[in-house]
Design a protein around this motif. Structure first.
Motif: not given
Ligand code: ADP
Length: 538
Positions: A439-445, A467-469, A480-482, A486-492, A496-502
Motif C-alpha cells: 500500500s505504501n508503494a501505491l501511496k507514494y507513486s 518495487r515502485d516508480q 531513518r525510515l524504520f 518517521y516520515r520523509t518531507e516529500s511524503a508529508k 500517514g502515521g509513520g508507524l507501518g514500517l516500524y
C-alpha cells in the motif's frame, strides 16, 4: 611455703604485671612475636638456644615457629607430640627446669631440625608452657651449653614471658579471626553486588571510587585497567576512557561532590547522548562514621531508558491517536448526522441512505485499522508481540494481496518470482507486512506507474521485494525510515502515521529476518524488501 618459694611467687606476680613488651604487643605475625619473645628472654637470661613452638591440639602436632642457636636464627618445622621435654611440658602443662642435661634427661634434640653434626647438646634448659586458661597454646624454651645456667627465678621469668607470648598469640588469632571475618563479609558483599542488575559504586570521603560492581563496570564500559580504584575522579585518566564512561563520569561529578559535602541525592535523571540516547536514574546516600562525619557514600545507577521509552511511546501513541482519530470521527459524525437528517425528513431515496451508511462503515473501519496499528505497536514496544507459525506460501500470499488491491489501484501491479515459497511463518502478521509495503508503494507513486512484487527463495531465505516508480528516497532518509513515527518531507502531503514500517520491521525481526529499503534517490522510485529465514532457528 618456704621463703624462696614466696619470693619466687612474688617475682612471678611482678613479672606478670609487667606491661607486655612493646614489640610483642605490636607483633603483626608469629615471626615478629618470636623476635619479641626472644629479645625479652635474652635480656632476662641465657638464651643461647631459644625455641618458640605452638601446639595444635586437634592434630597433636607441635609447630616450631622459629628457633635461635648461638645468635643464628633457624626456620621452624613440625613434629608430632613425642617423649622429649618440649612434649612433656605440653602434655602436662607444667614448666620444666633442667639443671644438668647429661644426668637429668635423655639426650634429646632440643634444637629442632638442625644437622646432627652441629649438635653440641645443651647442658641445661628451661621449658615453659604458653597457657590460655588450662589449654596449652605452645612452649618457650631457653637452653644453654653451660650446665646449671638456670635456676627457679629463670623458670619464673620465662613463665612471665610465656604469659606475654600467650597474650600475643591470642591477639594474633583474634586479628586473624577478624581478618577472616572481614574477608568473609567482603566476599558475601561482593557476591550480593555481583548479582545486582543496578550499577553500584562506593566512594570514600575524598570522593574516590573504592568499590564497584560488575553492572557498574559494564555500564562504564571500563576494564580493570582503566579505572584506578581509590583515586578521585579528577585524578583518573578520564581522557583515555571510552566516550560513554567519560559522559557518565561527568554526570557523576556533582553527585560525588554532594556526597563529599554530606548530602544524599534521592533520585535524579541523567541523559547520555553518546551513541544511542540512554537515560540513567542516579541515587546517592551518604555513609557516616559513628561520630556523624560523612565518610563518602553509595551511588546507585539504573538504566531507565526502556522505561522512559515506554512512557514516551504511551504519550506518543496517545497524541497520535488523538490527532489521527479526530478526522475519521468527524467524518463519521458528519455522515451520521446527515443520515439522521435524511431519515427525519422522511427521505425515501434508498441509494442516498445507503451511500451515507456505507461511508460511516468505511470510516469506522479506518478507525479500527488505526487503533489496531496503535495497539500492535504498543505490544511490539512492550515486547508482547507474539508470533504463531504455520505453513505459509509467500508467493500465494503475494498474488492474493496484489489481487486484493488491483481493482481499486490506479497502477499496474505485477507479481513475479517463484511459484511457491513455503515456510513456517505467522501468516496474519506477514500479510500485515506485505500489505504495508504494497500500500505504501501505491501511496507514494503516481497513478499509471508500475508496482512489482517479487518473491524468491535461496537455500536460506525467502525474500519479498516490492518495487515502485514513485517519490524515492535519499541516503539520509533510507537510514531513518524504520524509526517509529518517521516520515520523509516529500511524503508529508500524503496522509500517514509513520508507524507501518516500524511495526513491519518488528514483525520481520520477531521471525528472525531482516527488512531494508533501496532507492537510487528522490523521484527515482524505491524498493522495500524483507527476508525471512526458511528454517526456524533457536
Ligand atoms: P506512513 O506511510 O503511514 O507514513 P510508514 O511507516 O509505512 O508510515 O512509512 C514511513 C515513511 O516512509 C513514509 O511516511 C514515507 O516517508 C516513507 N515511505 C514508505 N514507503 C515509501 C515508498 N514506497 N516510497 C517512498 N517513501 C516511502
Amino acid at each position: 611455703m618456704s621463703a624462696t618459694l614466696i619470693e619466687c611467687d612474688a617475682q612471678f606476680q611482678a613479672l606478670l604485671e609487667l606491661p607486655l613488651g612493646a614489640c610483642a604487643a605490636d607483633a603483626r605475625n608469629l615471626s615478629e612475636l618470636f623476635h619479641a619473645l626472644y629479645e625479652e628472654t635474652a635480656r632476662a637470661m641465657d638464651a643461647t638456644v631459644f625455641l618458640f613452638a605452638l601446639y595444635d591440639e586437634a592434630s597433636g602436632t607441635v609447630r616450631v615457629v622459629r628457633q635461635m642457636d648461638r645468635s643464628i636464627e633457624h626456620p621452624g618445622g613440625s613434629f608430632p607430640l613425642g617423649k622429649g621435654f618440649t612434649s612433656e611440658v605440653i602434655r602436662t602443662g607444667t614448666p620444666k627446669l633442667i639443671r644438668r642435661w647429661a644426668t637429668e634427661g635423655p639426650p634429646v634434640r632440643l634444637l629442632y631440625g638442625t644437622e646432627p653434626k652441629e649438635l653440641v647438646a645443651p647442658q641445661s634448659g628451661v621449658v615453659v608452657p604458653i597457657m590460655s586458661g588450662d589449654r596449652v597454646l605452645g612452649v618457650l624454651s631457653a637452653q644453654s651449653y653451660r650446665p646449671e645456667a638456670y635456676g627457679d627465678a629463670d623458670l619464673l621469668r620465662l613463665a612471665g614471658i610465656a604469659a606475654h607470648g600467650g597474650i600475643g598469640i591470642q591477639r594474633l588469632r583474634a586479628t586473624e579471626q577478624r581478618a577472616l571475618e572481614h574477608e568473609r563479609r567482603a566476599f558475601e558483599l561482593e557476591a550480593v553486588l555481583a548479582t545486582m542488575t543496578d550499577a553500584l559504586l562506593i566512594v570514600d570521603a575524598r570522593g574516590a571510587i573504592v568499590q564497584l560492581n560488575r553492572a557498574a563496570r559494564e555500564l562504564l564500559c571500563l576494564d580493570g585497567a582503566s579505572l584506578v580504584l581509590g583515586q578521585p575522579l579528577e585524578q583518573q585518566r578520564v581522557e583515555q576512557w571510552p566516550e560513554t564512561a567519560r559522559e557518565i563520569a561527568a554526570a557523576l561529578a556533582p553527585t560525588i561532590a554532594a556526597l563529599r559535602s554530606g548530602t544524599s541525592i534521592a533520585e535524579a535523571e541523567v541523559e547520555l547522548h553518546s551513541g544511542q540516547l540512554r537515560v540513567l536514574s542516579v541515587g546517592a546516600s551518604v555513609l557516616r562514621s559513628a561520630g556523624g562525619a560523612p565518610q563518602g557514600g553509595v551511588i546507585l545507577l539504573r538504566d531507565v531508558t526502556a522505561q522512559r521509552n515506554l512512557e514516551r511511546l504511551r504519550e506518543d501513541i496517545f497524541s497520535m491517536a488523538w490527532h489521527d482519530m479526530q478526522a475519521p470521527i468527524a467524518v463519521i459524525r458528519g455522515h451520521a448526522e446527515l443520515l439522521l437528517r435524511l431519515l427525519s425528513c422522511g427521505e425515501s431515496d434508498g441509494k442516498a441512505l445507503q451511500a451515507e451508511a456505507g461511508l460511516i462503515v468505511t470510516h469506522a473501519d479506518r478507525l479500527v485499522d488505526l487503533l489496531t496499528t496503535l495497539f500492535d505497536v504498543s505490544c511490539l514496544e512492550a515486547g508482547l508481540l507474539s508470533i504463531s507459525r504455520s505453513p505459509t506460501d509467500l508467493s500465494a500470499m503475494a498474488r492474493e494481496a496484489a489481487e486484493g488491491v488491483r481493482t481499486a489501484a490506479r497502477h499496474e501491479i505485477k507479481v513475479e518470482g517463484d511459484a511457491r515459497v513455503l515456510g513456517e511463518w505467522d501468516e496474519g502478521r506477514i500479510r500485515q507486512v506485505l500489505m504495508n509495503v504494497l500500500s505504501n508503494a501505491l501511496k507514494y507513486s503516481p497513478a499509471g506507474t508500475t508496482v512489482t512484487v517479487s518473491v524468491t527463495a535461496d537455500e536460506r531465505n525467502a525474500t519479498v521485494r516490492v518495487r515502485d516508480q514513485g517519490i524515492g528516497l535519499d541516503r539520509s532518509e533510507l537510514a531513518r525510515l524504520f524509526r517509529r513515527g518517521y516520515r520523509t518531507e516529500s511524503a508529508k502531503k500524503i496522509p500517514g502515521g509513520g508507524l507501518g514500517l516500524y511495526f513491519s520491521k518488528g514483525i520481520v525481526a520477531a521471525h528472525g529476518g531482516r527488512m531494508w529499503a533501496e532507492s537510487p534517490g528522490h523521484g527515482q522510485g524505491s524498493a522495500f524488501c524483507f527476508a525471512l529465514p526458511l528454517e526456524v532457528r533457536g
